[in-house]
Every structure is written in structure tokens, then in C-alpha cells.
Design a protein around this motif. Structure first.
Motif, PDB file in Angstrom:
ATOM      1  N   ALA A 164     -35.771 -26.559 -42.029  1.00  0.00           N
ATOM      2  CA  ALA A 164     -36.410 -25.248 -41.890  1.00  0.00           C
ATOM      3  C   ALA A 164     -36.063 -24.301 -43.033  1.00  0.00           C
ATOM      4  O   ALA A 164     -34.936 -24.284 -43.537  1.00  0.00           O
ATOM      5  CB  ALA A 164     -36.011 -24.624 -40.564  1.00  0.00           C
ATOM      6  N   LEU A 165     -37.072 -23.497 -43.413  1.00  0.00           N
ATOM      7  CA  LEU A 165     -36.842 -22.380 -44.323  1.00  0.00           C
ATOM      8  C   LEU A 165     -36.323 -21.170 -43.569  1.00  0.00           C
ATOM      9  O   LEU A 165     -35.538 -20.381 -44.090  1.00  0.00           O
ATOM     10  CB  LEU A 165     -38.139 -22.005 -45.046  1.00  0.00           C
ATOM     11  CG  LEU A 165     -38.639 -22.920 -46.150  1.00  0.00           C
ATOM     12  CD1 LEU A 165     -39.974 -22.414 -46.666  1.00  0.00           C
ATOM     13  CD2 LEU A 165     -37.625 -23.019 -47.280  1.00  0.00           C
ATOM     14  N   SER A 166     -36.798 -21.018 -42.339  1.00  0.00           N
ATOM     15  CA  SER A 166     -36.346 -19.906 -41.509  1.00  0.00           C
ATOM     16  C   SER A 166     -36.321 -20.324 -40.052  1.00  0.00           C
ATOM     17  O   SER A 166     -37.099 -21.187 -39.622  1.00  0.00           O
ATOM     18  CB  SER A 166     -37.250 -18.680 -41.687  1.00  0.00           C
ATOM     19  OG  SER A 166     -38.527 -18.913 -41.106  1.00  0.00           O
ATOM     20  N   PRO A 221     -31.276 -21.956 -44.493  1.00  0.00           N
ATOM     21  CA  PRO A 221     -32.415 -21.269 -43.898  1.00  0.00           C
ATOM     22  C   PRO A 221     -32.065 -19.820 -43.589  1.00  0.00           C
ATOM     23  O   PRO A 221     -30.889 -19.473 -43.409  1.00  0.00           O
ATOM     24  CB  PRO A 221     -32.658 -22.054 -42.603  1.00  0.00           C
ATOM     25  CG  PRO A 221     -31.307 -22.608 -42.257  1.00  0.00           C
ATOM     26  CD  PRO A 221     -30.659 -22.935 -43.580  1.00  0.00           C
ATOM     27  N   GLN A 222     -33.069 -18.971 -43.542  1.00  0.00           N
ATOM     28  CA  GLN A 222     -32.868 -17.603 -43.082  1.00  0.00           C
ATOM     29  C   GLN A 222     -32.813 -17.641 -41.559  1.00  0.00           C
ATOM     30  O   GLN A 222     -33.787 -18.002 -40.910  1.00  0.00           O
ATOM     31  CB  GLN A 222     -34.020 -16.701 -43.545  1.00  0.00           C
ATOM     32  CG  GLN A 222     -33.893 -15.254 -43.094  1.00  0.00           C
ATOM     33  CD  GLN A 222     -32.723 -14.541 -43.746  1.00  0.00           C
ATOM     34  OE1 GLN A 222     -32.499 -14.696 -44.954  1.00  0.00           O
ATOM     35  NE2 GLN A 222     -31.972 -13.766 -42.979  1.00  0.00           N
ATOM     36  N   HIS A 227     -28.119 -14.581 -45.394  1.00  0.00           N
ATOM     37  CA  HIS A 227     -29.126 -15.377 -44.711  1.00  0.00           C
ATOM     38  C   HIS A 227     -28.939 -15.402 -43.198  1.00  0.00           C
ATOM     39  O   HIS A 227     -29.639 -16.146 -42.500  1.00  0.00           O
ATOM     40  CB  HIS A 227     -29.126 -16.814 -45.250  1.00  0.00           C
ATOM     41  CG  HIS A 227     -27.814 -17.508 -45.126  1.00  0.00           C
ATOM     42  ND1 HIS A 227     -26.768 -17.277 -45.981  1.00  0.00           N
ATOM     43  CD2 HIS A 227     -27.353 -18.435 -44.240  1.00  0.00           C
ATOM     44  CE1 HIS A 227     -25.733 -18.024 -45.645  1.00  0.00           C
ATOM     45  NE2 HIS A 227     -26.060 -18.730 -44.584  1.00  0.00           N
ATOM     46  N   ALA A 251     -39.334 -22.130 -35.820  1.00  0.00           N
ATOM     47  CA  ALA A 251     -38.938 -22.612 -37.145  1.00  0.00           C
ATOM     48  C   ALA A 251     -40.134 -22.616 -38.084  1.00  0.00           C
ATOM     49  O   ALA A 251     -41.247 -22.999 -37.689  1.00  0.00           O
ATOM     50  CB  ALA A 251     -38.363 -24.024 -37.050  1.00  0.00           C
ATOM     51  N   ASN A 277     -41.135 -24.308 -41.728  1.00  0.00           N
ATOM     52  CA  ASN A 277     -40.685 -25.361 -42.637  1.00  0.00           C
ATOM     53  C   ASN A 277     -41.239 -25.159 -44.047  1.00  0.00           C
ATOM     54  O   ASN A 277     -42.106 -24.297 -44.273  1.00  0.00           O
ATOM     55  CB  ASN A 277     -41.095 -26.725 -42.078  1.00  0.00           C
ATOM     56  CG  ASN A 277     -40.147 -27.157 -40.953  1.00  0.00           C
ATOM     57  OD1 ASN A 277     -39.103 -26.563 -40.742  1.00  0.00           O
ATOM     58  ND2 ASN A 277     -40.534 -28.185 -40.224  1.00  0.00           N
TER      59      ASN A 277
END
Length: 255
Positions: free
Chosen positions: A82-84, A138-139, A174, A197, A199
Motif C-alpha cells: 500500500a501507498l496509504s 505507506p502513509q 508518515h 488501502a 496501492n
């Protein structure tokens, strides 16, 4: 003899003494990990693997082998990439922010695991936290109900340590934590926890948990409903720094 650990030490330049200092154990303990093939405590496995830039499973395959339920694995892969992550919890802290003592208390309190399996599940949970220590973490944005801060999970000492650790985690750029005050009445969070999430390919997935198992959500209508719920719980919460102030104050009440 643990040849994988020995090879990792040689490749990274660590000695038994320097790894022991990094992990917080006696050098003789690291020597026993090498020569006697002993398995470190869960938190030491996580710290050693992080220092050596290895997956736990590569160094201690017998105990770090995947132990999570089959139904959880799809979500774990989504979480890892995941990015966030947007995470709401009304009852306990998110697993990614739990201390070892708090996580152990949660696992024991669930009453669904044989005691012999608790350490394996605990190691798996702590290992998941490594995503927050990557170069590209990830954030993570978390919204908690205030009752999470005041529920005596594991006892006073565990809660004091957990909340101070949570406040420290909030210093990282983050990690953002927001608390919904106890003065808030009915709101969407009363319907239960969830995670959203995003991605790298900008796809969105959701996760719902219950007493039996979790469920990955991909239906667009369901995701839209989860986003609406997220906006609701986020809108009821304090700012990040107001929340950190509250977390710190509540931590002192557990001292």
C-alpha cells in the motif's frame, strides 16, 4: 547451527557484539542463536531481521513460516504494497502500532488461539510493522475512538508503555493519528472497524474484521460506502496534534 543468520552477519558486516547492541541483548545470546540454533524472543527476531535487512522467514524459517489464517493473506499482501492506509478502530489499536505487550494481551484476550500459537501469531503481527520502517513507508492515517486509550488492555503498565509508544510514532511524518473524543455521540464509527488501502496502481481496497474472520472489499459500491464512513469518522476526530496531546495526557493516567 543457524547458517542463514551467520551468512547475514557476514554480508552486512555485523558481529555478534554489534548485533547484540543493536537488538538490545547480551552478545552471548546472539552466539547461542548462531551455534545452538535457538529462536529469539519475538521482538528480538523483528529487530534482528530489520538490522540485517532480511525477512524473518529467511533467518528463522521454522518459526517465522506463515502462520496467519489463510483468509488474512490477501489483505496482508495488499497492506504490504500500500501507498496509504486509512484505518479506523473503535476498540483496540491497529496492529501496525501495537507494542509487543499490548499485542500479546489482545491475542490472549480474544480467547480463540491455543496458548502455544500465541507467540507465532505475535511474531507475525510484529513483523507486519516493518512496513512502517521502510525507506518508502505507506502513509498511515488512523482514527481511534477515545475509549481505545482508556481500556486497560494488559494492565496499567502495558497501557502506559503503549500510549507513550503511540505518541512517539506520531512524530514520524508518515503516521497521523486522530482521536474521536468521548463526548461525540452517535457516529459512523459505532458500526465497527475498517481499513482502506490505496496501492501503487491507485486501486483502492477495503478490509472489514469481525469475530470469525476478515473480508477484503473490492466492490465499488461498498468501497464508496466505506469512504463515506471514513469522512464521517475523520470529521468527528480531533486534529493530529490535539490527539497526540490527549494520548500523552491519558498515558500519564496509566502511570
Amino acid at each position: 547451527m543457524n547458517d542463514a543468520l551467520r551468512a547475514a552477519l557476514n554480508e552486512t558486516g555485523y558481529t555478534t557484539e554489534s548485533l547484540a547492541e543493536r537488538v538490545g541483548v547480551d552478545p552471548k545470546t546472539v552466539g547461542r542463536w548462531l551455534s545452538e540454533g535457538r529462536i529469539p524472543h519475538a521482538r528480538h527476531r523483528v529487530a534482528a531481521a530489520e538490522a540485517l535487512r532480511r525477512d524473518i522467514v529467511d533467518i528463522w524459517p521454522d518459526t517465522s513460516r506463515r502462520r496467519e489464517p489463510v483468509w488474512f493473506r490477501p489483505w496482508q499482501e495488499i497492506e504490504r504494497d500500500a501507498l496509504s492506509l486509512r484505518w479506523f478502530e473503535p476498540a483496540v489499536l491497529p496492529g501496525l502500532l501495537q507494542t509487543e505487550a499490548y499485542a500479546r494481551a489482545v491475542l490472549l484476550g480474544a480467547g480463540t488461539l491455543p496458548r502455544g500459537d500465541v507467540d507465532r501469531h505475535l511474531a507475525a503481527r510484529l513483523a507486519r510493522q516493518s512496513i512502517l520502517k521502510r525507506d518508502d513507508p505507506p502513509q498511515l492515517t488512523v482514527v481511534l475512538d477515545e475509549t481505545v486509550l482508556r481500556r486497560p488492555v494488559g494492565g496499567r503498565r502495558t497501557m502506559h508503555e503503549q500510549l507513550l509508544t503511540l505518541a512517539t510514532a506520531c512524530d514520524q511524518p508518515h503516521v497521523r493519528v486522530h482521536v474521536v473524543p468521548a463526548t461525540v455521540g452517535e457516529y459512523a464509527g459505532l458500526n465497527g472497524p475498517f481499513v482502506i488501502a490505496t496501492n501503487p496502481d491507485h486501486r483502492v481496497a477495503g478490509y472489514l474484521d469481525n469475530q470469525l474472520q476478515g473480508q477484503v472489499i473490492s466492490d465499488l459500491d461498498d468501497l464508496a460506502a466505506m469512504m463515506t464512513a471514513w469522512e464521517n469518522v475523520r470529521g468527528e476526530a480531533l486534529s493530529h496534534w490535539q490527539s497526540v496531546d490527549l494520548i500523552t495526557k491519558v498515558a500519564q493516567t496509566w502511570n
